[in-house]
Design a protein around this motif. Structure first.
Motif: not given
Length: 847
Positions: A166-171
């Motif tokens: 989730e954090a990578l997709r937000r980045r």
């Protein structure tokens, strides 16, 4: 000059921050006064990574010409001439441009290490050579740039750079990884949550294995032999009693206290027949342990403590959880019990937890099934008491001066006979009586040391002794038989109760029933066989376990059910007393098989009812949606034929255009109706051929306005095995539907990519989207979503598209478009002939 040290930052996917972490380490080394330079770093246009290069010395790159294109690579000669203490080298798996000294960058790094230069590098988990096939199966992308696992394993330090999907997709959505024009495609393809989660798990597991190698190396260097319980693996011993649920929950709590804890529940059944536990209770406990994330195991073994310890050591367990014994106090005279035996024999590296519960010391009641049979140890004890006991007693009495008298001697020998009967049953007691009578005659009845009796009274005494001994042995053995029969009846009643309950509950899982048969009778495999008549061969209606029998005569046990059905069990021969219960199982299996077939017939009837419903809907659609364009055509034709009005050329053109538009709508509606009719009647017969998508998809876009769709079909895409005509109709319907709902001026994106052995075609629109609960409904016939106006179609486009795609062995589904809208995902089977030959350029250089 010593060899340099290698430190690697390992990541699960691009964008997790490996290069950023490497540059941060470089800044820390420089601040500590270490001579550190950037030998090669690729920031890929990421501003935060590019900023980190400021303040670090960069060795100029080498420029190479290849096929009229200029590339830059790491200048290894310049780095060796500079001879820094530490060199930062990005992308360890990179393939160098032809003309470089080494084909791979990891070979350049090997030269730097041999020259005594420490190297800090980066690599993604998907670039490890051993994981290439695994990564391709997950993501559908074959990694052409790889590095041998041994190169990474030999690194002095490996640091995992971790980030949640989730954090990578937000980045990525914020533009920190790729430019905005590539974000949607990346999020919809390679960087899906499932792909990222699987890659992250691969990285974590690979790193954990590397950590375990370090640990084993350390233990070997320091000669440490005892077990280090770094990961908890807890075995729960189940008896099938009500306390099992408490033990499973307790073991789960123990496992949750440590990272990576694992729970394995095991039930050990005897190998001589029906298991000693309630099948219903075991089924409940199996479900409970699986719901809590553990696993259930069924093990065969006559010696329960030994089998439990063998299983625990076999799975490298660290703890065993057992319940306090349900036996009453007086029952401990027969032995210490399973819990105490396991605790005694577990050794120093295996902890044993004895958990209290509500059934402690309440007694087990009558043993179930064959548990009432005498065990091997009791039978051996009975023979020792019946044969060796009288010999030892005779030896003792002959060496003691006290004259006890013949009557007392007989009572002592009679006590041994009773003990032999209690321990070993009738045969050891009978042997004890025979041996005792002979010893009494030889040692204690005049004349001594002769098998004759001088006094008739002594003859009567010995005869009475033999009769009493045999009577006592017979009574004790009869009591044991009655106890065993009661236990069997109780076990059979529980099994039959389970079967009756399954009938009342309407359970229709034939595999579950056969699995219950296999576990109840401790078999290797069970098969339900059937045939149409006496001359037809047997076929398997269902089976569980490895290598099931194909004919009743090939099985160890077969139970016929009527003339054309049989239950075949493989593993061992069952005693006759077990066949009554097996017959009940076989009858229930026949009922379940008939019920499944009735369900299938009901499903066919439901399909017929749906067909009638569709025909009714078709009539309703025809009554309006077909009459509307017909009314427009007739009005236009009537106007043109009218002599009362003088039409201008422009008016005539408009009327003719209306006639043409109405005819086109009629043609489209009739085509979809005919296609739906073919699908409902099962007359769609695809002609599968190997086709290139870029030959089909552009033709399918002919029915939409120019500029309303953007096409992206890579040249390296594999060919697909489809029916060209059906695929064209399906894609046309999907794209037309997407264009209908897409905002004005926003084109629909049609892009293709590979996913393992499949090819995906994604049609992306920026329309209002569809709620999750309505996604399946949009593929139903005669369904319009939202406020689609009447006359815009009969709602068959997507239904026909899905039917055609599934007829070709593909799938069609709907997903949300990142940022709003709907994405139709069409998945097709890739051709085995593979993709067209890729360009002869390194993957990094091409991108």
């Amino acid at each position: 000059m010593g060899r340099g040290k290698l430190r690697i930052y390992l990541g699960a996917a691009p964008g997790v921050g490996k290069t950023y972490a490497m540059l941060s380490e470089g800044h820390r080394r420089v601040e500590r006064g270490t001579d550190c330079v950037v030998a090669f770093v690729e920031h890929h246009g990421r501003p935060r990574t590019e900023v980190m290069l400021h303040g670090l010395e960069q060795v100029p790159r080498r420029t190479l010409e290849y096929r009229a294109t200029t590339f830059t690579e790491m200048d290894i000669d310049a780095v060796l001439a500079r001879r820094p203490a530490v060199a930062l080298v990005d992308e360890l798996a990179h393939t160098n441009v032809p003309g470089s000294r080494n084909p791979k960058r990891w070979q350049d790094v090997a030269e730097l290490l041999a020259a005594g230069i420490d190297v800090i590098s980066t690599v993604n988990i998907q670039h490890l050579e051993s994981l290439g096939d695994v990564v391709e199966a997950i993501t559908g992308v074959r990694q052409r740039e790889t590095v041998p696992d041994e190169v990474v394993r030999r690194a002095d330090q490996i640091e995992l750079v971790d980030m949640s999907p989730e954090a990578l997709r937000r980045r990525m959505a914020h533009g920190n990884v790729y430019t905005s024009d590539k974000v949607d495609a990346a999020l919809s393809n390679y960087f899906r949550p499932g792909n990222l989660t699987a890659l992250r798990e691969l990285a974590l597991l690979w790193t954990a294995d590397r950590v375990d190698e370090y640990l084993q190396q350390y233990r070997g260097e320091h000669n440490i032999r005892s077990t280090w319980q770094a990961r908890e693996r807890i075995v729960v011993g189940l008896t099938g009693g009500p306390e099992g649920r408490t033990l499973i929950r307790r073991a789960t709590r123990l496992a949750e206290k440590g990272a990576g804890g694992e729970v394995l529940a095991v039930y050990i059944a005897r190998s001589d027949g029906l298991t000693a536990a309630s099948p219903k209770e075991l089924a409940v406990q199996r479900t409970l342990v699986e719901d809590l994330g553990g696993t259930f195991h069924h093990v065969i073994g006559d010696d329960i403590p030994s089998a439990l310890l063998e299983f625990a050591r076999g799975v490298n367990a660290t703890q065993i959880v057992l319940g306090s014994s349900r036996r009453r106090t007086w029952q401990y005279v027969f032995g210490p019990g399973v819990g105490q035996t396991v605790a005694r024999d577990s050794g120093p590296d295996l902890d044993v937890h004895i958990v209290t519960h509500g059934e402690v010391a309440k007694g087990r009641g009558l043993p179930v099934s064959r548990g009432a049979r005498l065990g091997r140890s009791r039978i051996i004890g009975g023979w020792l008491a019946g044969v060796a006991g009288p010999l030892l007693l005779a030896l003792l009495l002959t060496h003691v001066d006290a004259d006890l008298g013949l009557a007392n001697d007989m009572l002592l020998f009679l006590a041994l006979t009773v003990a032999a009967a209690l321990l070993g049953g009738f045969l050891p007691a009978l042997a004890s009586a025979a041996v005792g009578s002979l010893l009494l005659n030889w040692f204690f009845t005049p004349p001594i040391h002769r098998l004759t009796v001088a006094d008739p009274k002594n003859i009567v005494a010995i005869a009475v002794f033999l009769g009493v001994a045999m009577s006592v042995a017979s009574v004790v053995d009869l009591a044991a038989r009655r106890t065993h029969q009661a236990a069997r009846l109780r076990a059979e009643s529980e099994v039959l109760s389970y079967l009756a309950g399954s009938v009342l509950r309407g359970e229709t899982s034939l595999d579950a029933l056969l699995e219950r048969v296999r576990e109840t009778f401790s078999m290797e495999s069970v098969a339900l066989l059937e045939r149409q008549d006496e001359v037809e061969p047997w076929t398997r209606a269902a089976s569980v376990g490895p290598h099931p029998a194909v004919r009743p005569e090939d099985a160890d046990v077969d139970m016929p059910v009527g003339d054309h059905l049989a239950l075949a069990l493989s593993g061992r021969v069952l005693p006759a007393e077990d066949r009554r219960v097996l017959g009940a199982f076989a009858a229930q299996a026949a009922v379940v098989l008939d019920r499944q077939r009735l369900v299938g017939e009901a499903e066919e009837a439901r399909k017929l009812a749906e067909g009638n419903k569709i025909r009714t809907s078709l009539l309703a659609a025809v009554s309006h949606d077909l009459r509307t364009p017909l009314a427009g055509i007739k009005a236009s034709v009537s106007s043109l034929r009218s002599d009362d009005v003088e039409w201008s050329e422009q008016d005539r053109a408009e009327l003719l255009e209306g006639i043409e538009a109405g005819a086109d709508r009629l043609d489209h509606l009739v085509g979809n109706l005919l296609d739906m009719s073919r699908l409902q009647t099962g007359t769609v017969m695809p002609l599968i051929r190997t086709v290139d998508l870029d030959e089909v998809v552009p033709m399918a876009l002919g029915g939409v306005p120019d500029g309303s769709a953007e096409l992206d079909i890579p040249e390296t895409l594999p060919m697909v095995e489809v029916d060209k005509g059906l695929l064209e109709r399906a894609v046309a319907n999907i794209v037309e539907n997407a264009v209908k709902y897409s905002p004005d001026g926003v084109p629909v994106a049609v892009a293709a990519s590979t996913l393992g052995d499949r090819v995906e075609l994604r049609v992306v629109d920026r329309g209002p989207g569809v709620p999750d609960e309505a996604k399946d409904g949009i593929f139903e016939p005669f369904q319009r979503f939202g406020d689609a106006p009447r006359g815009s179609g009969v709602g068959l486009g997507l239904a026909v598209a899905r039917g055609f795609v599934e007829a070709m062995g593909g799938t069609l589904g709907a997903e949300d478009t990142p940022g709003g809208g709907l994405t139709m995902v069409l998945t097709l089977k890739a051709s085995r002939t593979g993709a067209p030959a890729p360009p002869d350029l390194p993957a990094h250089a091409v991108t």
